[in-house]
Design a protein around this motif. Structure first.
Motif, PDB file in Angstrom:
ATOM      1  N   SER A 144      66.231  52.159  26.784  1.00  0.00           N
ATOM      2  CA  SER A 144      66.439  51.750  25.953  1.00  0.00           C
ATOM      3  C   SER A 144      67.943  50.730  26.002  1.00  0.00           C
ATOM      4  O   SER A 144      67.839  49.897  26.657  1.00  0.00           O
ATOM      5  CB  SER A 144      66.852  53.549  25.392  1.00  0.00           C
ATOM      6  N   ASN A 145      69.234  51.212  25.366  1.00  0.00           N
ATOM      7  CA  ASN A 145      70.338  49.941  25.219  1.00  0.00           C
ATOM      8  C   ASN A 145      71.672  50.524  25.605  1.00  0.00           C
ATOM      9  O   ASN A 145      72.660  50.583  26.016  1.00  0.00           O
ATOM     10  CB  ASN A 145      70.504  50.102  23.512  1.00  0.00           C
ATOM     11  N   ARG A 146      71.603  52.388  26.289  1.00  0.00           N
ATOM     12  CA  ARG A 146      72.316  52.869  26.497  1.00  0.00           C
ATOM     13  C   ARG A 146      72.589  53.967  27.362  1.00  0.00           C
ATOM     14  O   ARG A 146      71.411  55.190  27.804  1.00  0.00           O
ATOM     15  CB  ARG A 146      73.077  53.657  24.972  1.00  0.00           C
ATOM     16  N   GLY A 202      59.117  57.506  17.508  1.00  0.00           N
ATOM     17  CA  GLY A 202      60.968  57.866  17.397  1.00  0.00           C
ATOM     18  C   GLY A 202      61.519  57.621  17.928  1.00  0.00           C
ATOM     19  O   GLY A 202      61.161  56.702  19.183  1.00  0.00           O
ATOM     20  N   CYS A 203      62.551  58.129  18.054  1.00  0.00           N
ATOM     21  CA  CYS A 203      63.994  57.923  18.722  1.00  0.00           C
ATOM     22  C   CYS A 203      63.467  58.592  20.047  1.00  0.00           C
ATOM     23  O   CYS A 203      64.028  57.192  21.607  1.00  0.00           O
ATOM     24  CB  CYS A 203      65.545  57.795  18.255  1.00  0.00           C
ATOM     25  N   SER A 204      63.496  59.571  20.212  1.00  0.00           N
ATOM     26  CA  SER A 204      62.781  60.171  21.341  1.00  0.00           C
ATOM     27  C   SER A 204      64.176  60.555  22.723  1.00  0.00           C
ATOM     28  O   SER A 204      65.100  60.778  22.395  1.00  0.00           O
ATOM     29  CB  SER A 204      61.692  59.493  21.938  1.00  0.00           C
ATOM     30  N   MET A 205      63.826  59.889  23.879  1.00  0.00           N
ATOM     31  CA  MET A 205      64.442  59.703  25.346  1.00  0.00           C
ATOM     32  C   MET A 205      65.352  58.511  25.384  1.00  0.00           C
ATOM     33  O   MET A 205      66.430  58.861  25.796  1.00  0.00           O
ATOM     34  CB  MET A 205      63.809  59.581  26.636  1.00  0.00           C
ATOM     35  N   CYS A 206      65.718  58.073  24.190  1.00  0.00           N
ATOM     36  CA  CYS A 206      66.404  56.930  23.406  1.00  0.00           C
ATOM     37  C   CYS A 206      68.028  57.691  23.498  1.00  0.00           C
ATOM     38  O   CYS A 206      69.286  57.214  24.621  1.00  0.00           O
ATOM     39  CB  CYS A 206      66.663  56.205  22.349  1.00  0.00           C
ATOM     40  N   ILE A 207      67.934  58.303  22.804  1.00  0.00           N
ATOM     41  CA  ILE A 207      69.194  59.360  22.707  1.00  0.00           C
ATOM     42  C   ILE A 207      69.100  61.197  23.115  1.00  0.00           C
ATOM     43  O   ILE A 207      69.989  62.009  22.886  1.00  0.00           O
ATOM     44  CB  ILE A 207      69.613  59.398  20.730  1.00  0.00           C
ATOM     45  N   ALA A 208      67.936  61.689  22.633  1.00  0.00           N
ATOM     46  CA  ALA A 208      67.581  63.401  23.466  1.00  0.00           C
ATOM     47  C   ALA A 208      67.659  64.482  22.721  1.00  0.00           C
ATOM     48  O   ALA A 208      68.364  65.060  22.901  1.00  0.00           O
ATOM     49  CB  ALA A 208      67.621  63.133  24.932  1.00  0.00           C
ATOM     50  N   SER A 220      75.050  52.180  14.711  1.00  0.00           N
ATOM     51  CA  SER A 220      75.651  50.478  15.127  1.00  0.00           C
ATOM     52  C   SER A 220      74.264  50.484  15.935  1.00  0.00           C
ATOM     53  O   SER A 220      75.391  48.757  15.415  1.00  0.00           O
ATOM     54  CB  SER A 220      76.631  51.295  16.541  1.00  0.00           C
ATOM     55  N   HIS A 221      72.908  49.947  16.061  1.00  0.00           N
ATOM     56  CA  HIS A 221      72.706  49.197  16.145  1.00  0.00           C
ATOM     57  C   HIS A 221      71.972  48.975  14.974  1.00  0.00           C
ATOM     58  O   HIS A 221      70.400  47.651  14.812  1.00  0.00           O
ATOM     59  CB  HIS A 221      71.015  49.222  17.250  1.00  0.00           C
ATOM     60  N   THR A 222      72.462  48.708  14.042  1.00  0.00           N
ATOM     61  CA  THR A 222      72.061  47.649  13.071  1.00  0.00           C
ATOM     62  C   THR A 222      72.142  47.000  13.026  1.00  0.00           C
ATOM     63  O   THR A 222      71.071  45.753  12.391  1.00  0.00           O
ATOM     64  CB  THR A 222      72.464  48.825  11.767  1.00  0.00           C
ATOM     65  N   SER A 232      62.575  53.214  22.043  1.00  0.00           N
ATOM     66  CA  SER A 232      64.230  53.066  21.754  1.00  0.00           C
ATOM     67  C   SER A 232      63.302  51.647  20.206  1.00  0.00           C
ATOM     68  O   SER A 232      62.967  50.994  20.388  1.00  0.00           O
ATOM     69  CB  SER A 232      65.055  52.427  22.390  1.00  0.00           C
ATOM     70  N   CYS A 233      64.962  51.417  19.684  1.00  0.00           N
ATOM     71  CA  CYS A 233      64.573  50.264  18.659  1.00  0.00           C
ATOM     72  C   CYS A 233      65.277  49.082  19.471  1.00  0.00           C
ATOM     73  O   CYS A 233      65.300  48.154  18.971  1.00  0.00           O
ATOM     74  CB  CYS A 233      65.532  50.817  17.627  1.00  0.00           C
ATOM     75  N   THR A 234      65.503  49.300  20.681  1.00  0.00           N
ATOM     76  CA  THR A 234      65.674  47.979  21.487  1.00  0.00           C
ATOM     77  C   THR A 234      63.708  47.435  22.525  1.00  0.00           C
ATOM     78  O   THR A 234      63.811  46.059  21.732  1.00  0.00           O
ATOM     79  CB  THR A 234      66.514  48.255  22.747  1.00  0.00           C
ATOM     80  N   ASP A 263      63.861  59.304  11.764  1.00  0.00           N
ATOM     81  CA  ASP A 263      63.565  59.257  13.560  1.00  0.00           C
ATOM     82  C   ASP A 263      64.769  60.112  14.686  1.00  0.00           C
ATOM     83  O   ASP A 263      64.021  60.105  15.568  1.00  0.00           O
ATOM     84  CB  ASP A 263      63.671  57.341  13.213  1.00  0.00           C
ATOM     85  N   HIS A 264      65.346  59.769  14.436  1.00  0.00           N
ATOM     86  CA  HIS A 264      66.409  61.075  15.751  1.00  0.00           C
ATOM     87  C   HIS A 264      66.194  62.100  16.343  1.00  0.00           C
ATOM     88  O   HIS A 264      65.660  62.217  17.601  1.00  0.00           O
ATOM     89  CB  HIS A 264      67.755  60.928  15.023  1.00  0.00           C
ATOM     90  N   SER A 265      65.886  63.234  15.292  1.00  0.00           N
ATOM     91  CA  SER A 265      65.427  64.627  15.686  1.00  0.00           C
ATOM     92  C   SER A 265      63.751  64.398  15.682  1.00  0.00           C
ATOM     93  O   SER A 265      63.489  65.863  16.099  1.00  0.00           O
ATOM     94  CB  SER A 265      66.471  65.244  15.347  1.00  0.00           C
TER      95      SER A 265
HETATM   96  S1  SF4 Z   1      69.835  53.073  19.403  1.00  0.00           S
HETATM   97 FE1  SF4 Z   1      67.647  54.794  20.269  1.00  0.00          FE
HETATM   98  S2  SF4 Z   1      69.008  56.760  18.946  1.00  0.00           S
HETATM   99 FE2  SF4 Z   1      69.795  54.883  17.963  1.00  0.00          FE
HETATM  100  S3  SF4 Z   1      68.210  54.071  16.460  1.00  0.00           S
HETATM  101 FE3  SF4 Z   1      68.046  53.262  18.825  1.00  0.00          FE
HETATM  102  S4  SF4 Z   1      66.297  53.702  19.525  1.00  0.00           S
HETATM  103 FE4  SF4 Z   1      67.447  55.703  17.489  1.00  0.00          FE
END
Ligand code: SF4
Lengths: 195, 469
Positions: B429-431, B407-413, B130-132, B347-349, B63-65
Motif C-alpha cells: 500500500s502507500n502509507r 476492497g481497500c482492506s488493510m491499506c486503511i484497516a 488523496s490518491h485520486t 490497495s489502489c497502489t 470500497d473503504h469499509s
Molecule cells: S489509499 Fe487505500 S484506502 Fe485509500 S483508496 Fe487507496 S486502497 Fe483505498
C-alpha cells in the motif's frame, strides 16, 4: 462558516514534523455521517492510553492546554489523506488557528473552508513562538487576519501569507459554494460550448 | 503560442472563469465518490435544496469499509453499515450511478475508474480521496479534494482552484530486473520527502516512465501525494491508447479516432518550462523499502537505516527518533532479516493484474513462511476474475496466502482487516503512518515483489535473491 478576524489565546505546542491526517484522526473514526463530535477523537492514538484513559504525557491532556485555540505544530502539518474530518476534529476540540512552517495542500484547503486558519511562518518565527510557549504555557499569541500578522511576547511580530479570496471568506464568514453558484450562467455556457 | 506543459494545457481547457485576485472556477469532467468522504456533502446539498448538477459526470463505489471475505462471512459493523446505506440512498435520491458492494463492477475507486474507461486523457477528475492522483497516469489532471469541495462539485461541477506550480520528475534509464514502478515512486519520496512536492503538480517524464505499462504508471502517479504533490501526470501515448481502447466507457468508432487525435496533443511542448525539476537515474534504482512512519523514510532494501547523527536539523532528528521508537527499530542497523508477521498485497497502489502476476511469480512453487499471515486483495472484481482465469488464485492459495474479495482492506484497516498492535507488515500500500494498518501496527512499504519475497522468507528480503534462484 465561522468568521475569523482576530484571535488571542494561549497555545498548544506540538513540535513533531509531518503530523499526518491519520494521527489527527485515525481512519476508524471516519465511519460517521456528520461533521460533529469528532473533537473527542482528535489525536486519539496519542491522547488516550490502552484502557481509554487520558495519556498524561500527551500535551493536549495537560491542564495548561485546556481552552487553547492555537496549535503550534512542526513542518508539513496535515500530510496524507484528504479527509476533512481532520479540520473538523481540530475545530471540534476548540482550535481556530494552527501555526507551522508548512502545511500539506489538501489539509490547508480543507481548513480554510472550516474557519480554521493555517498560519505559515518562517522557521525563525516558528522557533521563537514555540520556545516562548514551551517556557511559559500561559503565553498569549495574537493572530490578526486583517493585517495578516501574528504577535507573541517581547514585541515578536511577523506576517503570514493568505490568498485574498480565502481571507475575504474568513473575514466575512462566507461560504465558497454560494460564490461558486453565482457563476451558474458561465458554467452553462461553458458546458454548451464544449458539446 | 507560448509553449505549454501538459498540465497547463489541461488547466487552460477547463478554466470557466478567472477573475483577478480570485481562484479560477475550474470545470470538472468526472467526480468519483466513495462512502467515507461523501455523506456530509450530500447532506449539505439537501440542506440547501440543491441537485447534483451532472449525475452523468459522477460515479460512486463502495470500497473503504467493505468486507473482503466471501459474502457468507461478511461482518460489517453498524457504523459502516449506516455509511454504506447512506451512500446507496444518496445515489438513488440524486441519480448517481453506483457500483455497490456485491456488484460485479465494484472495486477500489482508483482501480475501477481506469478499468471501466471513465478515466481518460485530458479530463479533470476529482474525488474526496488523496490518491485520486492515480488517474493522472492517463494524462488527466486528477487530484483529491475535501468533503466541502465534493459538495461544490456535486452542486456546480466546478471547483475554486488556485493554479499550482509544476514539478518535472524526469526518470531516465532502464529499470534492472526486480526493480518496479513502486521503487521509482518510493525513491522519489525518499529523495524529496513527503513535503517536497507541496504546491506542485508533478509531470513524470523520461525513458523509464515511457517504458512502464499503464499499471506501473498508475502506481507512480498514485503516490505523487506521498511526495506532497496533489497530482501527478504522464503524457498519454500509444501505451495509454492501447489500454483504453474497447473499455466499457471509452469512446468508440469515429469518436475514438477523434479522441486519439485530441489526446495526441496532450504533451509538454518543446521549450515549455517547469518551476522545478528533479532527476532520477533509473539505472541506479534498487528495490526500495520504508523503515519509518512516513513514505519519505525509505531506502534501498539492502541498506542500513540512518543513524541519529545523520540528521542535522533538530526537528528532523526528533521525527526520526520518534519513528524509530514507534517501529521499535535500531538506527544504523540494516532491515534485511527483520522478522515480519503480515504481508499485505493490495490497495489502489498495487492491486492490479500486473501486480498480482508479479507476486504470483514469487509465490509460485513456494510456501509462505510459518507464522506469516499473507493477504492478497485484488483491486476490483474484474481483476479478481482475470487473476482466477489465469490460475493466480491457486498459486496464492497453494502457497498459503489468503485470496480475498476486492476492497481497500488493510491499506486503511476500516473493514476489520488490520494489524495487531506491535505486528510488522510488509505492505504494497502507500502509507506507513502510525496506526494506518491497525492501531500499533508497523508498516514497511515495498513493491509486490519485495512483499511476496518477505512472505516466503518471513523476513525483509531482497526479492532479487528469490527471482534469481
Ligand atoms: S489509499 Fe487505500 S484506502 Fe485509500 S483508496 Fe487507496 S486502497 Fe483505498
Amino acid at each position: 462558516m465561522a468568521q475569523f478576524t482576530t484571535l488571542t489565546s494561549h497555545a498548544v505546542p506540538l513540535p513533531a514534523e509531518n503530523v499526518d491526517t491519520d494521527q489527527i484522526i485515525p481512519a476508524r473514526f471516519l465511519k460517521v455521517t456528520d461533521k460533529n463530535g469528532l473533537g473527542d477523537s482528535l489525536f486519539c492514538d496519542w491522547r488516550y492510553l490502552e484502557d481509554g484513559s487520558d495519556n498524561p504525557e500527551f500535551v493536549l491532556n495537560e491542564a495548561a492546554s485546556q481552552g487553547a485555540q492555537i496549535l503550534i505544530a512542526g513542518n508539513n502539518f496535515g500530510s496524507g489523506s484528504s479527509r476533512e474530518h481532520a479540520p473538523w476534529a481540530l475545530v471540534g476540540w476548540g482550535f481556530r488557528a494552527i501555526i507551522s512552517t508548512g502545511f500539506a495542500d489538501i489539509f490547508k484547503s480543507n481548513s480554510l473552508k472550516n474557519g480554521l486558519l493555517p498560519v505559515e511562518v518562517s522557521s525563525d518565527v516558528y522557533k521563537a513562538l514555540l520556545e516562548a510557549v514551551q517556557l511559559d504555557r500561559s503565553t498569549k499569541i495574537t493572530i490578526d487576519l486583517p493585517t495578516q500578522s501574528v504577535t507573541g511576547l517581547d514585541g515578536l511580530e511577523a506576517t503570514f501569507p493568505i490568498d485574498a479570496f480565502s481571507k475575504h471568506c474568513l473575514l466575512e464568514g462566507l461560504d465558497q459554494l454560494a460564490y461558486l453558484l453565482s457563476f451558474d450562467g458561465q458554467i452553462t455556457n461553458y458546458e454548451q460550448e464544449r458539446t | 503560442m507560448e509553449p505549454r506543459t501538459l498540465f497547463q494545457k489541461v488547466w487552460d481547457e477547463h478554466v470557466v472563469v478567472q477573475e483577478p485576485d480570485r481562484p479560477a472556477v475550474l470545470y470538472i469532467d468526472l467526480q468519483l465518490i466513495h462512502e467515507v468522504t461523501s455523506p456530509q456533502a450530500f447532506t449539505g446539498l439537501r440542506e440547501r435544496g440543491l441537485e447534483v448538477r451532472r449525475p452523468d459526470k459522477t460515479i460512486a463505489t463502495m470500497d473503504h469499509s467493505t468486507p473482503t471475505l466471501p459474502k457468507s462471512l461478511w461482518v460489517i459493523d453498524d457504523q459502516a453499515k449506516a455509511q454504506l446505506g447512506q451512500l446507496e440512498r444518496n445515489c438513488a435520491d440524486f441519480g448517481v450511478e453506483l457500483f455497490a458492494l456485491g456488484d460485479s463492477r465494484n472495486g477500489i475507486v482508483h482501480v475501477i475508474g481506469p478499468e471501466r474507461g471513465f478515466t481518460q486523457p485530458g479530463k479533470t477528475i476529482v474525488c474526496g480521496d488523496s490518491h485520486t492522483s492515480t488517474h493522472g497516469a492517463f494524462g488527466a489532471l486528477a487530484f483529491g479534494i475535501g468533503t466541502s469541495e465534493v459538495e461544490h462539485v456535486l452542486a456546480t461541477q466546478c471547483l475554486l482552484q488556485r493554479k499550482p506550480k509544476t514539478l518535472e520528475v524526469r526518470v531516465d534509464g532502464q529499470l534492472m530486473p526486480g526493480v518496479t514502478a513502486k521503487d521509482i515512486i518510493l525513491a522519489l519520496c525518499a529523495q524529496i520527502g513527503t513535503g517536497g512536492g507541496t504546491g506542485h503538480v508533478i509531470e513524470f517524464t523520461g525513458s523509464a516512465i515511457r517504458d512502464l505499462d499503464m499499471e506501473g504508471r498508475m502506481t507512480v502517479c498514485n503516490m505523487s501525494i506521498e511526495a506532497g504533490a496533489r497530482a501527478g501526470m504522464i503524457a498519454p501515448d500509444e501505451t495509454t491508447f492501447e489500454y483504453l481502447k474497447g473499455r466499457e466507457r471509452a469512446p468508440r468508432g469515429a469518436d475514438w479516432d477523434a479522441a486519439v487525435e485530441r489526446w495526441n496533443g496532450l504533451r509538454t511542448d518543446e521549450g515549455a518550462t517547469f518551476d522545478k525539476t528533479v532527476l532520477i537515474d533509473a539505472n541506479k534504482l534498487e528495490p526500495m523499502i520504508t523503515y519509518g512512519t512516513n513514505p519519505g523514510m525509505g531506502m534501498h532494501v539492502g541498506e542500513s537505516m540512518p543513524t541519529t547523527d545523520s540528521f542535522d536539523d533538530p526537528s528532523q532528528r526528533a521525527a526520526f527518533e520518534k519513528a524509530m521508537a514507534y517501529m521499535d527499530l535500531q538506527p544504523g542497523e540494516p532491515l534485511l532479516g527483520q522478522r515480519i508477521d503480515v504481508v499485505f498485497i493490495g490497495s489502489c497502489t498495487n492491486s492490479r493484474i500486473g501486480d498480482l502476476r508479479m507476486a504470483a511469480g514469487v509465490f509460485s512453487g513456494r510456501k509462505v513462511a510459518d507464522g506469516v499471515r499473507t493477504l492478497v486483495v485484488p483491486g476490483s472484481h474484474d481483476i479478481k476474475k482475470q487473476a482466477e482465469s489465469e490460475g493466480l488464485d491457486q498459486i496464492f492459495k497453494e502457497a498459503g496466502a489468503e485470496w480475498r474479495e476486492p476492497g481497500c482492506s488493510m491499506c486503511i484497516a476500516m473493514n476489520g482487516d488490520n494489524l495487531e498492535p506491535g505486528q510488522y507488515a510488509v505492505s504494497t500500500s502507500n502509507r506507513n503512518f502510525e496506526g494506518r494498518q491497525g492501531k500499533g501496527g508497523r508498516t514497511f512499504l515495498a513493491s509486490p515483489l519485495t512483499a511476496a519475497a518477505a512472505a516466503i522468507t518471513g523476513e525483509v528480503t531482497d526479492p532479487r535473491s528469490l527471482l534469481l534462484s
